[in-house]
Scaffold this motif. Sequence first.
Motif, PDB file in Angstrom:
ATOM      1  N   LYS A  25      14.148   4.154  -5.022  1.00  0.00           N
ATOM      2  CA  LYS A  25      14.929   4.890  -4.011  1.00  0.00           C
ATOM      3  C   LYS A  25      14.808   3.928  -3.018  1.00  0.00           C
ATOM      4  CE  LYS A  25      15.242   8.992  -1.386  1.00  0.00           C
ATOM      5  NZ  LYS A  25      14.531  10.389  -1.136  1.00  0.00           N
ATOM      6  N   VAL A  26      16.273   3.772  -2.070  1.00  0.00           N
ATOM      7  CA  VAL A  26      16.232   2.917  -0.974  1.00  0.00           C
ATOM      8  C   VAL A  26      15.691   3.611   0.105  1.00  0.00           C
ATOM      9  CG1 VAL A  26      18.132   1.984   0.344  1.00  0.00           C
ATOM     10  CG2 VAL A  26      18.508   1.933  -1.828  1.00  0.00           C
ATOM     11  N   ILE A  27      14.958   3.104   1.054  1.00  0.00           N
ATOM     12  CA  ILE A  27      14.100   3.518   1.924  1.00  0.00           C
ATOM     13  C   ILE A  27      14.925   2.980   3.411  1.00  0.00           C
ATOM     14  CG2 ILE A  27      11.849   3.597   3.399  1.00  0.00           C
ATOM     15  CD1 ILE A  27      11.911   4.756   0.453  1.00  0.00           C
TER      16      ILE A  27
ATOM     17  N   ASP B  97      20.611  -1.634   2.874  1.00  0.00           N
ATOM     18  CA  ASP B  97      21.663  -1.310   2.018  1.00  0.00           C
ATOM     19  C   ASP B  97      21.808  -2.483   0.995  1.00  0.00           C
ATOM     20  OD1 ASP B  97      24.018  -0.779   0.750  1.00  0.00           O
ATOM     21  OD2 ASP B  97      25.169  -0.109   2.574  1.00  0.00           O
ATOM     22  N   PRO B  98      21.754  -2.046  -0.269  1.00  0.00           N
ATOM     23  CA  PRO B  98      21.753  -3.214  -1.497  1.00  0.00           C
ATOM     24  C   PRO B  98      23.120  -3.845  -1.595  1.00  0.00           C
ATOM     25  CG  PRO B  98      21.500  -0.881  -2.446  1.00  0.00           C
ATOM     26  CD  PRO B  98      21.438  -0.774  -0.933  1.00  0.00           C
ATOM     27  N   GLU B  99      24.131  -3.160  -1.001  1.00  0.00           N
ATOM     28  CA  GLU B  99      25.714  -3.637  -1.201  1.00  0.00           C
ATOM     29  C   GLU B  99      26.200  -4.255   0.326  1.00  0.00           C
ATOM     30  OE1 GLU B  99      27.698  -0.473  -2.776  1.00  0.00           O
ATOM     31  OE2 GLU B  99      26.417  -0.532  -4.771  1.00  0.00           O
ATOM     32  N   LYS B 100      25.476  -4.024   1.200  1.00  0.00           N
ATOM     33  CA  LYS B 100      26.117  -4.453   2.507  1.00  0.00           C
ATOM     34  C   LYS B 100      25.439  -5.789   2.978  1.00  0.00           C
ATOM     35  CE  LYS B 100      27.111  -2.688   7.135  1.00  0.00           C
ATOM     36  NZ  LYS B 100      26.745  -1.427   8.111  1.00  0.00           N
ATOM     37  N   ILE B 101      26.298  -6.816   3.675  1.00  0.00           N
ATOM     38  CA  ILE B 101      25.835  -8.033   4.090  1.00  0.00           C
ATOM     39  C   ILE B 101      25.363  -7.721   5.838  1.00  0.00           C
ATOM     40  CG2 ILE B 101      26.566 -10.245   4.935  1.00  0.00           C
ATOM     41  CD1 ILE B 101      28.493 -10.323   2.658  1.00  0.00           C
ATOM     42  N   LYS B 102      24.103  -8.103   6.021  1.00  0.00           N
ATOM     43  CA  LYS B 102      23.673  -7.836   7.194  1.00  0.00           C
ATOM     44  C   LYS B 102      23.600  -9.262   8.075  1.00  0.00           C
ATOM     45  CE  LYS B 102      19.497  -6.021   9.530  1.00  0.00           C
ATOM     46  NZ  LYS B 102      17.873  -5.620   9.075  1.00  0.00           N
ATOM     47  N   LYS B 103      23.758  -9.263   9.390  1.00  0.00           N
ATOM     48  CA  LYS B 103      23.602 -10.426  10.171  1.00  0.00           C
ATOM     49  C   LYS B 103      22.314 -10.339  10.517  1.00  0.00           C
ATOM     50  CE  LYS B 103      27.210 -12.448  11.714  1.00  0.00           C
ATOM     51  NZ  LYS B 103      28.525 -12.957  12.630  1.00  0.00           N
ATOM     52  N   ILE B 104      21.434 -11.247  10.749  1.00  0.00           N
ATOM     53  CA  ILE B 104      20.224 -11.467  11.185  1.00  0.00           C
ATOM     54  C   ILE B 104      20.045 -12.492  12.335  1.00  0.00           C
ATOM     55  CG2 ILE B 104      18.954 -10.072   9.452  1.00  0.00           C
ATOM     56  CD1 ILE B 104      17.888 -12.604   8.379  1.00  0.00           C
TER      57      ILE B 104
ATOM     58  N   ASP C 246       0.961  -1.250   0.030  1.00  0.00           N
ATOM     59  CA  ASP C 246      -0.092   0.037  -0.028  1.00  0.00           C
ATOM     60  C   ASP C 246       0.796   1.207  -0.044  1.00  0.00           C
ATOM     61  OD1 ASP C 246      -2.292  -1.676  -0.170  1.00  0.00           O
ATOM     62  OD2 ASP C 246      -2.690  -1.211   2.038  1.00  0.00           O
ATOM     63  N   ARG C 247       1.940   1.114   0.579  1.00  0.00           N
ATOM     64  CA  ARG C 247       2.885   2.289   0.612  1.00  0.00           C
ATOM     65  C   ARG C 247       3.698   2.542  -0.589  1.00  0.00           C
ATOM     66  NH1 ARG C 247       3.994   0.576   5.936  1.00  0.00           N
ATOM     67  NH2 ARG C 247       5.987  -0.676   5.394  1.00  0.00           N
ATOM     68  N   GLY C 248       3.500   1.396  -1.567  1.00  0.00           N
ATOM     69  CA  GLY C 248       4.276   1.461  -2.841  1.00  0.00           C
ATOM     70  C   GLY C 248       5.739   1.044  -2.742  1.00  0.00           C
ATOM     71  N   HIS C 249       6.005   0.233  -1.612  1.00  0.00           N
ATOM     72  CA  HIS C 249       7.307  -0.091  -1.352  1.00  0.00           C
ATOM     73  C   HIS C 249       7.513  -1.628  -1.708  1.00  0.00           C
ATOM     74  CE1 HIS C 249       7.926   3.055   2.074  1.00  0.00           C
ATOM     75  NE2 HIS C 249       7.702   3.591   1.006  1.00  0.00           N
TER      76      HIS C 249
ATOM     77  N   THR D 250      19.726  -7.080   2.017  1.00  0.00           N
ATOM     78  CA  THR D 250      18.446  -6.636   1.860  1.00  0.00           C
ATOM     79  C   THR D 250      18.165  -5.151   1.933  1.00  0.00           C
ATOM     80  OG1 THR D 250      16.042  -7.084   2.446  1.00  0.00           O
ATOM     81  CG2 THR D 250      17.895  -7.167   4.300  1.00  0.00           C
ATOM     82  N   CYS D 251      17.206  -4.725   1.286  1.00  0.00           N
ATOM     83  CA  CYS D 251      16.762  -3.182   1.170  1.00  0.00           C
ATOM     84  C   CYS D 251      15.487  -3.263   0.894  1.00  0.00           C
ATOM     85  CB  CYS D 251      17.631  -2.329   0.474  1.00  0.00           C
ATOM     86  SG  CYS D 251      17.701  -2.742  -1.189  1.00  0.00           S
ATOM     87  N   ILE D 252      14.703  -2.078   1.338  1.00  0.00           N
ATOM     88  CA  ILE D 252      13.521  -1.720   1.095  1.00  0.00           C
ATOM     89  C   ILE D 252      13.477  -0.403  -0.082  1.00  0.00           C
ATOM     90  CG2 ILE D 252      11.110  -0.965   1.642  1.00  0.00           C
ATOM     91  CD1 ILE D 252      11.590  -3.792   2.585  1.00  0.00           C
ATOM     92  N   LYS D 253      12.853  -0.578  -1.021  1.00  0.00           N
ATOM     93  CA  LYS D 253      13.009   0.409  -2.021  1.00  0.00           C
ATOM     94  C   LYS D 253      11.428   1.146  -2.371  1.00  0.00           C
ATOM     95  CE  LYS D 253      16.871  -0.827  -4.561  1.00  0.00           C
ATOM     96  NZ  LYS D 253      17.687  -1.282  -5.754  1.00  0.00           N
ATOM     97  N   ASP D 254      11.245   2.273  -2.867  1.00  0.00           N
ATOM     98  CA  ASP D 254       9.797   2.873  -3.271  1.00  0.00           C
ATOM     99  C   ASP D 254       9.844   2.491  -4.733  1.00  0.00           C
ATOM    100  OD1 ASP D 254      11.515   4.520  -4.518  1.00  0.00           O
ATOM    101  OD2 ASP D 254      11.171   6.492  -3.345  1.00  0.00           O
ATOM    102  N   LYS D 255       8.758   3.021  -5.174  1.00  0.00           N
ATOM    103  CA  LYS D 255       8.442   2.786  -6.703  1.00  0.00           C
ATOM    104  C   LYS D 255       9.228   3.352  -7.632  1.00  0.00           C
ATOM    105  CE  LYS D 255       4.974   6.748  -6.730  1.00  0.00           C
ATOM    106  NZ  LYS D 255       3.603   7.128  -6.802  1.00  0.00           N
ATOM    107  N   ASP D 256      10.093   4.466  -7.002  1.00  0.00           N
ATOM    108  CA  ASP D 256      11.125   5.099  -8.001  1.00  0.00           C
ATOM    109  C   ASP D 256      12.501   4.396  -7.724  1.00  0.00           C
ATOM    110  OD1 ASP D 256       9.320   6.993  -8.811  1.00  0.00           O
ATOM    111  OD2 ASP D 256       9.359   8.083  -7.150  1.00  0.00           O
TER     112      ASP D 256
END
Length: 198
Positions: A162-164, A167-174, A115-118, A154-160
């Motif tokens: 744009k990273v919300i 980081d699309p280039e950084k490895i994240k530990k979860i 709904d947020r367009g993400h 992982t990252c969240i982007k909007d419809k344009d």
Amino acid sequence: MTYSFEYIDIILLAMIAGFIFLRLRGILGKRTGFDGKAPPKFEEVLNKIKTEKVQKINENFDDSAQKEFLKGAKIAYETIITDFSDNDNKIIASKPLLSKEIFNQFNEALKERSDRGHYAEITFIGINSAIIKEHKKIDRILNVTVDFIAEVITCIKDKDKKVITGDPEKIKKIYDTWVFSRDITSANPNWQLVNTLT
């Protein structure tokens, strides 16, 4: 006279051979064993034995069973994480792995994101560790709590695009603690995610 005795001997021998042949045919030609359908009561007993055997195996959550469980849990974890974090905002591949309650929670979160367009982008690097924290049996239900440590990009982007967040280039530990559950009396070997503690 001697010729007649020879003929009688031949006839007698032929009769004896014929008798032996018929006896052997009668014995060797017979079927042994049970070829028909089992009576209903017998089938009930067999089914009961099978069910009790499955139940006994399932109740014995020993080291071997735990190792086998963790193999499946790792696959389930990766499937669920990637399905939730991909860009279609839909739960598809992991739906059978989720309880109804968890599916509804995930679905609601994805609906809000949509709904947020993400949308999300994910690259699953791998699972560093998966450890059984505890396992409890309540009546017929066996619950197993697992601590996962994994690495993703992982990252969240909007419809344009744009990273919300992320980081699309950084490895994240979860770090996740999930609870899987199954009915030990069921012939279905599949587990379902029933709770996410972190």
